[in-house]
Scaffold this motif. Structure first.
Motif, PDB file in Angstrom:
ATOM      1  N   ASN A 248      -0.295  -1.744   3.610  1.00 26.74           N
ATOM      2  CA  ASN A 248      -0.862  -0.843   4.416  1.00 26.74           C
ATOM      3  C   ASN A 248       0.080  -0.406   5.530  1.00 26.74           C
ATOM      4  O   ASN A 248       0.952  -0.756   6.046  1.00 26.74           O
ATOM      5  CB  ASN A 248      -1.902  -1.519   4.928  1.00 26.74           C
ATOM      6  N   TRP A 249      -0.189   1.277   5.668  1.00 28.82           N
ATOM      7  CA  TRP A 249       0.492   1.923   6.623  1.00 28.82           C
ATOM      8  C   TRP A 249      -0.563   2.233   7.722  1.00 28.82           C
ATOM      9  O   TRP A 249      -1.252   3.326   7.735  1.00 28.82           O
ATOM     10  CB  TRP A 249       0.996   3.193   6.036  1.00 28.82           C
ATOM     11  N   TYR A 250      -0.496   1.099   8.642  1.00 28.88           N
ATOM     12  CA  TYR A 250      -1.630   1.270   9.543  1.00 28.88           C
ATOM     13  C   TYR A 250      -1.481   2.351  10.670  1.00 28.88           C
ATOM     14  O   TYR A 250      -2.559   2.713  11.044  1.00 28.88           O
ATOM     15  CB  TYR A 250      -1.404  -0.263  10.448  1.00 28.88           C
ATOM     16  N   ASP A 251      -0.312   2.936  10.811  1.00 27.83           N
ATOM     17  CA  ASP A 251      -0.323   3.940  11.820  1.00 27.83           C
ATOM     18  C   ASP A 251      -0.936   5.101  11.318  1.00 27.83           C
ATOM     19  O   ASP A 251      -1.516   6.190  11.897  1.00 27.83           O
ATOM     20  CB  ASP A 251       1.082   4.364  12.055  1.00 27.83           C
ATOM     21  N   LYS A 252      -0.952   5.317   9.976  1.00 28.59           N
ATOM     22  CA  LYS A 252      -1.522   6.499   9.317  1.00 28.59           C
ATOM     23  C   LYS A 252      -2.692   6.198   8.562  1.00 28.59           C
ATOM     24  O   LYS A 252      -3.426   6.997   8.185  1.00 28.59           O
ATOM     25  CB  LYS A 252      -0.511   7.164   8.229  1.00 28.59           C
ATOM     26  N   ASP A 253      -3.203   4.978   8.554  1.00 28.73           N
ATOM     27  CA  ASP A 253      -4.635   4.385   7.932  1.00 28.73           C
ATOM     28  C   ASP A 253      -4.436   4.925   6.463  1.00 28.73           C
ATOM     29  O   ASP A 253      -5.465   5.359   5.672  1.00 28.73           O
ATOM     30  CB  ASP A 253      -5.797   5.214   8.704  1.00 28.73           C
ATOM     31  N   TYR A 254      -3.135   4.643   5.906  1.00 24.11           N
ATOM     32  CA  TYR A 254      -3.005   4.890   4.634  1.00 24.11           C
ATOM     33  C   TYR A 254      -2.840   3.417   3.785  1.00 24.11           C
ATOM     34  O   TYR A 254      -2.199   2.432   4.632  1.00 24.11           O
ATOM     35  CB  TYR A 254      -2.040   5.732   4.150  1.00 24.11           C
ATOM     36  N   SER A 255      -2.880   3.408   2.403  1.00 21.79           N
ATOM     37  CA  SER A 255      -2.568   2.173   1.782  1.00 21.79           C
ATOM     38  C   SER A 255      -1.151   2.858   1.085  1.00 21.79           C
ATOM     39  O   SER A 255      -1.238   3.846   0.317  1.00 21.79           O
ATOM     40  CB  SER A 255      -3.277   1.670   0.939  1.00 21.79           C
ATOM     41  N   VAL A 256      -0.060   2.461   0.768  1.00 19.22           N
ATOM     42  CA  VAL A 256       1.051   2.720   0.067  1.00 19.22           C
ATOM     43  C   VAL A 256       1.365   2.198  -1.037  1.00 19.22           C
ATOM     44  O   VAL A 256       1.334   0.904  -1.025  1.00 19.22           O
ATOM     45  CB  VAL A 256       2.328   2.788   1.103  1.00 19.22           C
ATOM     46  N   VAL A 257       1.276   2.946  -2.108  1.00 15.06           N
ATOM     47  CA  VAL A 257       1.524   2.153  -3.465  1.00 15.06           C
ATOM     48  C   VAL A 257       2.739   2.743  -4.028  1.00 15.06           C
ATOM     49  O   VAL A 257       3.260   3.972  -4.181  1.00 15.06           O
ATOM     50  CB  VAL A 257       0.394   2.574  -4.483  1.00 15.06           C
ATOM     51  N   THR A 258       3.624   1.644  -4.377  1.00 13.43           N
ATOM     52  CA  THR A 258       5.000   1.948  -5.077  1.00 13.43           C
ATOM     53  C   THR A 258       5.049   1.440  -6.316  1.00 13.43           C
ATOM     54  O   THR A 258       4.590   0.264  -6.601  1.00 13.43           O
ATOM     55  CB  THR A 258       6.001   1.450  -4.103  1.00 13.43           C
ATOM     56  N   HIS A 284      -0.709  11.922  -0.432  1.00 18.69           N
ATOM     57  CA  HIS A 284       0.820  12.319  -0.417  1.00 18.69           C
ATOM     58  C   HIS A 284       1.596  11.454  -1.648  1.00 18.69           C
ATOM     59  O   HIS A 284       1.028  10.326  -1.716  1.00 18.69           O
ATOM     60  CB  HIS A 284       1.627  11.927   0.928  1.00 18.69           C
ATOM     61  N   GLY A 285       2.592  12.136  -2.329  1.00 22.74           N
ATOM     62  CA  GLY A 285       3.168  11.225  -3.411  1.00 22.74           C
ATOM     63  C   GLY A 285       4.613  11.794  -3.548  1.00 22.74           C
ATOM     64  O   GLY A 285       5.092  13.191  -3.315  1.00 22.74           O
ATOM     65  N   ASN A 286       5.330  10.990  -4.027  1.00 22.51           N
ATOM     66  CA  ASN A 286       6.590  11.371  -4.591  1.00 22.51           C
ATOM     67  C   ASN A 286       7.143  10.735  -5.692  1.00 22.51           C
ATOM     68  O   ASN A 286       6.828   9.606  -5.744  1.00 22.51           O
ATOM     69  CB  ASN A 286       7.649  10.797  -3.138  1.00 22.51           C
ATOM     70  N   VAL A 287       7.559  11.573  -6.910  1.00 23.31           N
ATOM     71  CA  VAL A 287       7.596  10.755  -7.984  1.00 23.31           C
ATOM     72  C   VAL A 287       8.933  11.168  -8.491  1.00 23.31           C
ATOM     73  O   VAL A 287       9.498  12.453  -8.527  1.00 23.31           O
ATOM     74  CB  VAL A 287       6.551  11.370  -9.124  1.00 23.31           C
ATOM     75  N   TYR A 298       2.628   6.511  -3.666  1.00 19.82           N
ATOM     76  CA  TYR A 298       1.673   7.288  -3.199  1.00 19.82           C
ATOM     77  C   TYR A 298       1.118   6.690  -1.853  1.00 19.82           C
ATOM     78  O   TYR A 298       0.799   5.430  -1.883  1.00 19.82           O
ATOM     79  CB  TYR A 298       0.617   7.036  -4.251  1.00 19.82           C
ATOM     80  N   CYS A 299       0.354   7.620  -1.167  1.00 18.64           N
ATOM     81  CA  CYS A 299      -0.170   7.014   0.010  1.00 18.64           C
ATOM     82  C   CYS A 299      -1.565   7.439  -0.306  1.00 18.64           C
ATOM     83  O   CYS A 299      -2.002   8.626  -0.635  1.00 18.64           O
ATOM     84  CB  CYS A 299       0.022   8.229   1.155  1.00 18.64           C
ATOM     85  N   ILE A 300      -2.528   6.502  -0.382  1.00 14.98           N
ATOM     86  CA  ILE A 300      -3.970   6.520  -0.795  1.00 14.98           C
ATOM     87  C   ILE A 300      -4.915   6.169  -0.007  1.00 14.98           C
ATOM     88  O   ILE A 300      -4.654   5.222   1.006  1.00 14.98           O
ATOM     89  CB  ILE A 300      -4.193   5.878  -2.126  1.00 14.98           C
ATOM     90  N   ARG A 301      -6.095   6.373   0.032  1.00 15.14           N
ATOM     91  CA  ARG A 301      -7.442   5.785   0.633  1.00 15.14           C
ATOM     92  C   ARG A 301      -8.578   5.871  -0.433  1.00 15.14           C
ATOM     93  O   ARG A 301      -8.360   6.758  -1.440  1.00 15.14           O
ATOM     94  CB  ARG A 301      -7.932   6.552   1.606  1.00 15.14           C
ATOM     95  N   HIS A 302      -9.278   4.805  -0.370  1.00 19.03           N
ATOM     96  CA  HIS A 302     -10.356   5.088  -1.376  1.00 19.03           C
ATOM     97  C   HIS A 302     -11.331   6.369  -0.911  1.00 19.03           C
ATOM     98  O   HIS A 302     -11.320   6.861   0.154  1.00 19.03           O
ATOM     99  CB  HIS A 302     -11.360   3.845  -1.117  1.00 19.03           C
ATOM    100  N   VAL A 303     -12.236   6.784  -1.762  1.00 14.33           N
ATOM    101  CA  VAL A 303     -13.114   7.858  -1.639  1.00 14.33           C
ATOM    102  C   VAL A 303     -13.965   7.603  -0.233  1.00 14.33           C
ATOM    103  O   VAL A 303     -14.634   8.715   0.142  1.00 14.33           O
ATOM    104  CB  VAL A 303     -13.949   8.321  -2.745  1.00 14.33           C
ATOM    105  N   ASP A 304     -14.335   6.441  -0.049  1.00 20.44           N
ATOM    106  CA  ASP A 304     -14.982   6.182   1.371  1.00 20.44           C
ATOM    107  C   ASP A 304     -14.144   6.329   2.505  1.00 20.44           C
ATOM    108  O   ASP A 304     -14.739   6.329   3.479  1.00 20.44           O
ATOM    109  CB  ASP A 304     -15.875   4.809   1.157  1.00 20.44           C
ATOM    110  N   PHE A 306     -11.285   4.739   3.435  1.00 23.24           N
ATOM    111  CA  PHE A 306     -10.771   3.476   4.021  1.00 23.24           C
ATOM    112  C   PHE A 306      -9.532   3.132   3.039  1.00 23.24           C
ATOM    113  O   PHE A 306      -9.604   3.401   1.953  1.00 23.24           O
ATOM    114  CB  PHE A 306     -11.794   2.440   3.982  1.00 23.24           C
ATOM    115  N   PRO A 307      -8.563   2.698   3.680  1.00 27.38           N
ATOM    116  CA  PRO A 307      -7.429   2.138   2.782  1.00 27.38           C
ATOM    117  C   PRO A 307      -7.577   0.838   2.034  1.00 27.38           C
ATOM    118  O   PRO A 307      -8.862   0.367   2.261  1.00 27.38           O
ATOM    119  CB  PRO A 307      -6.258   2.006   3.655  1.00 27.38           C
ATOM    120  N   VAL A 308      -6.895   0.371   1.430  1.00 29.75           N
ATOM    121  CA  VAL A 308      -7.046  -1.206   0.763  1.00 29.75           C
ATOM    122  C   VAL A 308      -7.294  -2.148   1.606  1.00 29.75           C
ATOM    123  O   VAL A 308      -6.353  -2.339   2.737  1.00 29.75           O
ATOM    124  CB  VAL A 308      -6.003  -1.513  -0.150  1.00 29.75           C
ATOM    125  N   ASN A 309      -8.380  -2.947   1.985  1.00 29.82           N
ATOM    126  CA  ASN A 309      -8.676  -3.769   2.988  1.00 29.82           C
ATOM    127  C   ASN A 309      -8.840  -4.957   2.885  1.00 29.82           C
ATOM    128  O   ASN A 309      -9.393  -5.748   3.756  1.00 29.82           O
ATOM    129  CB  ASN A 309     -10.155  -3.122   3.874  1.00 29.82           C
TER     130      ASN A 309
END
Length: 444
Positions: A248-258, A284-287, A298-304, A306-309
């Motif tokens: 989790n990237w708390y400053d941006k409220d994202y979850s980061v998947v690598t 956001h994403g970089n491939v 990938y920087c992701i959030r659920h459609v609701d 929220f990040p992965v919680n």
């Protein structure tokens, strides 16, 4: 609530009409790749739609930059053809512009199974526990019922097998519309698929519509929970698994998947497909897939929103992405068959494989202009390297010019050491299969 939802839908449509997708294709900036930039009003699933178009053209995506914060979607893809060359065909470039640049290409949700209808074929969807000889037996049943297999794919993962096959009626060369024949097909396929475990008794469903084959295979195996670790698969070396992390990237409220894993074609489609089906949005994403190892972030959030919680959710995302990557891994010796199509061809070929104690790990079946072009990934059913003498014998029986070998027994031996537990539709053993369901879908 319903009225508010309708207003939001109409507003999104209005925004897309005012800002239709813009596609820029650049063949000058890079020496070894074509750059495709897509800008559009944002909506859930649009990233997968774009990646699917590029993947269906068999492009290799070497790099990608993704941004969809706010109401706008901006993506850049560096692509080549299968030989590593730029895309220069005017016909293909024009198709890309029309497919990605038209507002109509984004009006239908890709999540829908019933998108369009067709009268040319019936689709048979099957998923369940793998067992010896299953593919050969299913093909034999279809041949007996005078069904010709035109196109299809077979995948396997974690002892589960899924297939989507397009078939026609031998008498009409069209979709099967006779209710009695459809009922017979369902009944006989159920008899093949049924196992002794009543909890996993086979089911059949008839419905209408078409869907993207590879997207549907992902959906079927995801619904079948093939991502859950099974005891018989736990001996596989952990070092061979894709390296997937979620923080989790708390400053941006994202979850980061690598993701780090061995690169292969269609890898980006498989991971984006899974994130979309799990209802996550990529902001956001970089491939990077230019080397032997692919890297995706990938920087992701659920459609609701929220990040992965929770740790449980984090583990589920990791396991689902691992499964998406592993499903399409091409283990085994690659055999390519090209010949005039005929009723029963697939049944005859898979029977010969089975009688020669070969395991089909994955299969791709296609028919174009009366020609059957099929690809099989096979291994010896006993787990040993494929004996070249067996391959020579099979080629003599089928035809030296018809069946070609791509790969070497040495490569096969290496893949067996890496993943000894996967198998699909092995030679005929005296065991029963356990299957969740078989689906027969008629397009009419």
């Amino acid at each position: 609530m319903s009225f508010s939802g309708n207003m939001e839908d109409e507003y999104e449509k209005f925004i897309r009409r005012m800002n239709p997708p813009r596609v820029v294709i650049d063949n000058d900036s890079l020496k070894n790749a074509t750059v495709i930039q897509v800008d559009s009003a944002n909506k859930h699933g649009i990233l997968l739609e774009v990646v699917q178009v590029l993947t269906d053209l068999n492009f290799i995506i070497t790099k990608a930059y993704i941004s969809s914060d706010g109401g706008w979607f901006m993506d850049v893809f560096n692509v080549t053809d299968q030989e590593g060359n730029k895309i220069t065909s005017e016909e293909v470039l024009d198709y890309i512009q029309k497919a990605l640049g038209s507002e109509t290409s984004f009006t239908t949700s890709i999540r829908s199974v019933d998108v369009t209808s067709s009268t040319d074929h019936t689709v048979i969807e099957l998923i369940g526990s793998d067992r010896p000889g299953l593919l050969s037996e299913l093909c034999a049943v279809l041949t007996h019922l005078k069904c010709n297999v035109l196109n299809g794919e077979v995948w396997t993962h974690n002892t589960r097998a899924a297939s989507v096959l397009q078939v026609t009626d031998e008498e009409t060369n069209l979709a099967i519309t006779d209710p009695k024949k459809l009922s017979t097909i369902k009944k006989m396929l159920c008899n093949v698929l049924k196992g002794s475990n009543k909890a996993n008794e086979a089911k059949t469903v008839v419905s209408h519509g078409v869907t993207h084959t590879e997207r549907r295979l992902h959906q079927m195996m995801f619904a079948d929970r093939d991502y859950e670790r099974r005891d018989e698969c736990c001996s596989e070396k952990e070092s061979q698994r894709p390296d997937v992390k979620v923080v989790n990237w708390y400053d941006k409220d994202y979850s980061v998947v690598t993701i780090r894993c061995k690169d292969r074609p269609k890898l980006l489609f498989d991971t984006i497909c899974t994130l979309t089906d799990m209802e996550y949005v990529v902001f956001h994403g970089n491939v990077d897939g230019e080397g032997p190892e692919a890297y995706q972030e990938y920087c992701i959030r659920h459609v609701d929103g929220f990040p992965v919680n929770s740790d449980a959710e984090r583990q589920r995302v990791i396991h689902c992405l691992e499964a998406a990557i592993e499903r399409r891994v091409s283990e085994g010796l690659k055999l390519e068959l090209c010949t005039t199509d005929r009723i029963g061809l697939l049944s005859d070929v898979t029977r010969i494989f089975r009688e020669s104690s070969l395991t089909v790990m994955r299969a791709e079946v296609s028919t174009r202009a009366g020609k059957a072009m099929n690809t099989f990934y096979v291994r010896d059913a006993s787990g040993y390297p494929v004996d070249p003498k067996i391959i020579d014998s099979i080629r003599k029986e089928i035809g030296q010019t018809i069946l070609k070998v791509k790969g070497t027994p040495q490569e096969l031996n290496q893949s067996q050491q890496e993943s000894p537990n996967r198998f699909l539709f092995r030679g005929l053993f005296k065991t029963k299969s356990f299957c969740n369901f078989g689906l027969v879908r008629s397009y009419s």
